[in-house]
Design an enzyme around this catalytic site. Structure first.
Site, mmCIF file in Angstrom:
data_model
loop_
_atom_site.group_PDB
_atom_site.id
_atom_site.type_symbol
_atom_site.label_atom_id
_atom_site.label_comp_id
_atom_site.label_asym_id
_atom_site.label_seq_id
_atom_site.Cartn_x
_atom_site.Cartn_y
_atom_site.Cartn_z
ATOM 1 C CD GLN A 51 9.222 -11.591 0.102
ATOM 2 O OE1 GLN A 51 8.613 -11.742 -0.963
ATOM 3 N NE2 GLN A 51 8.618 -11.650 1.272
ATOM 4 N NE ARG A 80 2.264 19.769 -3.615
ATOM 5 C CZ ARG A 80 2.100 20.237 -4.829
ATOM 6 N NH1 ARG A 80 3.054 20.054 -5.737
ATOM 7 N NH2 ARG A 80 1.023 20.901 -5.162
ATOM 8 C CD GLN A 108 9.392 -3.925 0.078
ATOM 9 O OE1 GLN A 108 8.993 -3.445 -0.989
ATOM 10 N NE2 GLN A 108 8.565 -4.485 0.935
ATOM 11 C CG HIS A 122 1.336 7.143 -1.098
ATOM 12 N ND1 HIS A 122 0.291 8.012 -1.317
ATOM 13 C CD2 HIS A 122 0.900 6.263 -0.175
ATOM 14 C CE1 HIS A 122 -0.728 7.690 -0.533
ATOM 15 N NE2 HIS A 122 -0.378 6.625 0.168
ATOM 16 N NE ARG A 123 0.963 6.974 -8.221
ATOM 17 C CZ ARG A 123 -0.064 7.470 -8.896
ATOM 18 N NH1 ARG A 123 -0.182 7.192 -10.180
ATOM 19 N NH2 ARG A 123 -0.965 8.235 -8.308
ATOM 20 C CG HIS A 137 -0.976 12.862 -0.775
ATOM 21 N ND1 HIS A 137 -2.293 13.231 -0.974
ATOM 22 C CD2 HIS A 137 -0.816 11.666 -1.413
ATOM 23 C CE1 HIS A 137 -2.902 12.303 -1.706
ATOM 24 N NE2 HIS A 137 -2.028 11.351 -1.979
ATOM 25 N NE ARG A 167 -1.966 4.942 1.795
ATOM 26 C CZ ARG A 167 -2.518 3.990 1.055
ATOM 27 N NH1 ARG A 167 -3.395 3.157 1.572
ATOM 28 N NH2 ARG A 167 -2.219 3.874 -0.218
ATOM 29 C CD GLU A 176 -3.096 -0.846 2.204
ATOM 30 O OE1 GLU A 176 -3.022 0.117 2.984
ATOM 31 O OE2 GLU A 176 -4.032 -1.668 2.229
HETATM 32 C C1 LIG Z 1 -8.255 4.283 2.575
HETATM 33 C C2 LIG Z 1 -7.675 3.869 1.255
HETATM 34 C C3 LIG Z 1 -8.222 2.813 0.548
HETATM 35 C C4 LIG Z 1 -7.696 2.423 -0.681
HETATM 36 N N1 LIG Z 1 -8.252 1.365 -1.352
HETATM 37 C C5 LIG Z 1 -7.735 0.979 -2.534
HETATM 38 C C6 LIG Z 1 -8.279 -0.134 -3.272
HETATM 39 O O1 LIG Z 1 -9.245 -0.756 -2.848
HETATM 40 N N2 LIG Z 1 -7.696 -0.500 -4.439
HETATM 41 C C7 LIG Z 1 -6.620 0.182 -4.948
HETATM 42 O O2 LIG Z 1 -6.138 -0.167 -6.017
HETATM 43 N N3 LIG Z 1 -6.088 1.234 -4.291
HETATM 44 C C8 LIG Z 1 -6.603 1.642 -3.108
HETATM 45 N N4 LIG Z 1 -6.035 2.689 -2.450
HETATM 46 C C9 LIG Z 1 -4.834 3.331 -3.023
HETATM 47 C C10 LIG Z 1 -5.177 4.655 -3.749
HETATM 48 O O3 LIG Z 1 -6.053 4.442 -4.823
HETATM 49 C C11 LIG Z 1 -3.876 5.316 -4.259
HETATM 50 O O4 LIG Z 1 -3.294 4.506 -5.258
HETATM 51 C C12 LIG Z 1 -2.874 5.532 -3.190
HETATM 52 O O5 LIG Z 1 -3.480 6.066 -2.035
HETATM 53 C C13 LIG Z 1 -1.782 6.487 -3.696
HETATM 54 O O6 LIG Z 1 -2.277 7.794 -3.646
HETATM 55 P P1 LIG Z 1 -2.241 8.817 -4.847
HETATM 56 O O7 LIG Z 1 -2.947 8.295 -6.033
HETATM 57 O O8 LIG Z 1 -2.735 10.114 -4.283
HETATM 58 O O9 LIG Z 1 -0.737 8.829 -5.291
HETATM 59 P P2 LIG Z 1 0.543 9.691 -4.887
HETATM 60 O O10 LIG Z 1 1.659 9.126 -5.670
HETATM 61 O O11 LIG Z 1 0.674 9.754 -3.412
HETATM 62 O O12 LIG Z 1 0.252 11.110 -5.491
HETATM 63 C C14 LIG Z 1 0.001 12.288 -4.744
HETATM 64 C C15 LIG Z 1 -0.872 13.202 -5.589
HETATM 65 O O13 LIG Z 1 -0.127 13.617 -6.736
HETATM 66 C C16 LIG Z 1 -1.006 13.682 -7.853
HETATM 67 N N5 LIG Z 1 -0.571 12.680 -8.836
HETATM 68 C C17 LIG Z 1 0.255 11.610 -8.622
HETATM 69 N N6 LIG Z 1 0.432 10.919 -9.752
HETATM 70 C C18 LIG Z 1 -0.291 11.540 -10.685
HETATM 71 C C19 LIG Z 1 -0.533 11.269 -12.062
HETATM 72 N N7 LIG Z 1 0.039 10.228 -12.670
HETATM 73 N N8 LIG Z 1 -1.332 12.078 -12.728
HETATM 74 C C20 LIG Z 1 -1.916 13.142 -12.125
HETATM 75 N N9 LIG Z 1 -1.762 13.460 -10.829
HETATM 76 C C21 LIG Z 1 -0.946 12.658 -10.111
HETATM 77 C C22 LIG Z 1 -2.403 13.404 -7.348
HETATM 78 O O14 LIG Z 1 -3.016 14.621 -6.966
HETATM 79 C C23 LIG Z 1 -2.144 12.561 -6.119
HETATM 80 O O15 LIG Z 1 -3.197 12.577 -5.162
HETATM 81 C C24 LIG Z 1 -6.563 3.115 -1.223
HETATM 82 C C25 LIG Z 1 -6.023 4.170 -0.503
HETATM 83 C C26 LIG Z 1 -6.556 4.562 0.709
HETATM 84 C C27 LIG Z 1 -5.914 5.714 1.458
#
Ligand SMILES: Cc1cc2nc3c(=O)[nH]c(=O)nc-3n(C[C@H](O)[C@H](O)[C@H](O)COP(=O)(O)OP(=O)(O)OC[C@H]3O[C@@H](n4cnc5c(N)ncnc54)[C@H](O)[C@@H]3O)c2cc1C
Length: 239
Positions: A109, A185, A106, A98-99, A189, A194, A94
């Protein structure tokens, strides 16, 4: 099998600031101990060449203003690196979603064949009537992996092909270690996403440990986060 019940997190990196002699800022307040904050203020002030600090703002006030205004890109200049241990592979899967603004290294294995350890889920840690059963089942899962490893080795598999085939049997609770770096930043987020009650319980525990460490590195950047486990506040997503 060793059972982890809490994550262990160590700060292994934090941005330094080297103030250029030819472009001094008229700082208000003695906050140089938080160099990453000074780096952020320095970068922000460059935009308007306001090094003379006409508003007489402290670093905390200046960063507070950046947060209010949504100038999140300025926070990206500073980053914090954490060594994270005692978390499950379920959690790491999970976390690495966050990319933006992050870097991950990591334990592999495929390369490392040490003793397998496990992270007990918080719901089980807090339920003594389930704990013994859960640990016995975790032990069984690890024993299955070990016996497969032995059988595969007996027919001649070695090295990476052996370990990558055997690891398929390891459970999601297998303990892992990461060095996880994010700019501030991105950390804001991640903590907001989380640390809230809808997130995975182990994630919430991790955030509860991580947020005080981040605050120690850059308190002004997290001044609008009220507690260790934050309520989900869309306004926290401003940056
Ligand atoms: C409570 C919870 C439940 C979840 N359940 C699921 C699930 O059931 N299945 C599942 O697959 N995932 C799930 N996720 C994961 C979620 O969908 C995201 O993949 C994950 O939280 C990463 O966050 P992010 O997309 O904001 O990415 P981050 O890499 O953290 O990006 C931060 C922000 O940068 C911007 N950004 C990043 N990349 C791009 C891009 N390529 N284009 C445009 N803007 C961008 C966006 O504004 C984004 O919010 C869950 C997450 C949470 C917190």
């Amino acid at each position: 099998v060793k059972v982890w019940t809490e994550p262990q997190v160590t700060v292994v990196g934090s941005s330094a600031f080297i103030e250029p002699e030819h472009m001094r800022v008229d700082w208000v307040g003695d906050e140089l101990v938080w160099e990453s904050q000074r780096l952020i203020e320095f970068a922000g002030r460059l935009c308007y060449m306001s090094q003379a600090n006409p508003g007489r703002k402290s670093t905390k006030m200046y960063i507070g203003h950046l947060l209010e205004a949504g100038h999140g890109s300025v926070l990206e200049h500073a980053s914090v690196s954490l060594l994270i241990e005692g978390v499950s592979r379920a959690l790491s899967h999970e976390l690495i979603r966050h990319r933006a603004g992050t870097a991950v290294s990591q334990v592999s294995q495929r390369f490392v064949e040490g003793d397998v350890e496990v992270r007990c889920p918080p719901a089980i840690v807090g339920a003594p009537e389930l704990r013994a059963d859960w640990e016995a089942d975790a032990q069984r899962a690890v024993s299955l992996w070990l016996s497969q490893l032995k059988r595969m080795r007996a027919v001649g598999l070695r090295g990476k092909p052996l370990r990558e085939a055997a690891r398929a049997l390891l459970p999601n609770c297998t303990e892992t270690k990461l060095v996880f770096t994010a700019n501030l930043r991105a950390w804001r987020h991640i903590v907001a996403a989380r640390g809230n009650k809808d997130a995975d319980a182990e994630m919430q525990r991790l955030v509860a440990v991580v947020l005080p460490l981040l605050r120690a590195e850059a308190p002004a950047v997290f001044q609008d986060f009220s507690s260790a486990v934050t309520p989900y506040e869309p306004r926290n997503h401003k940056v």
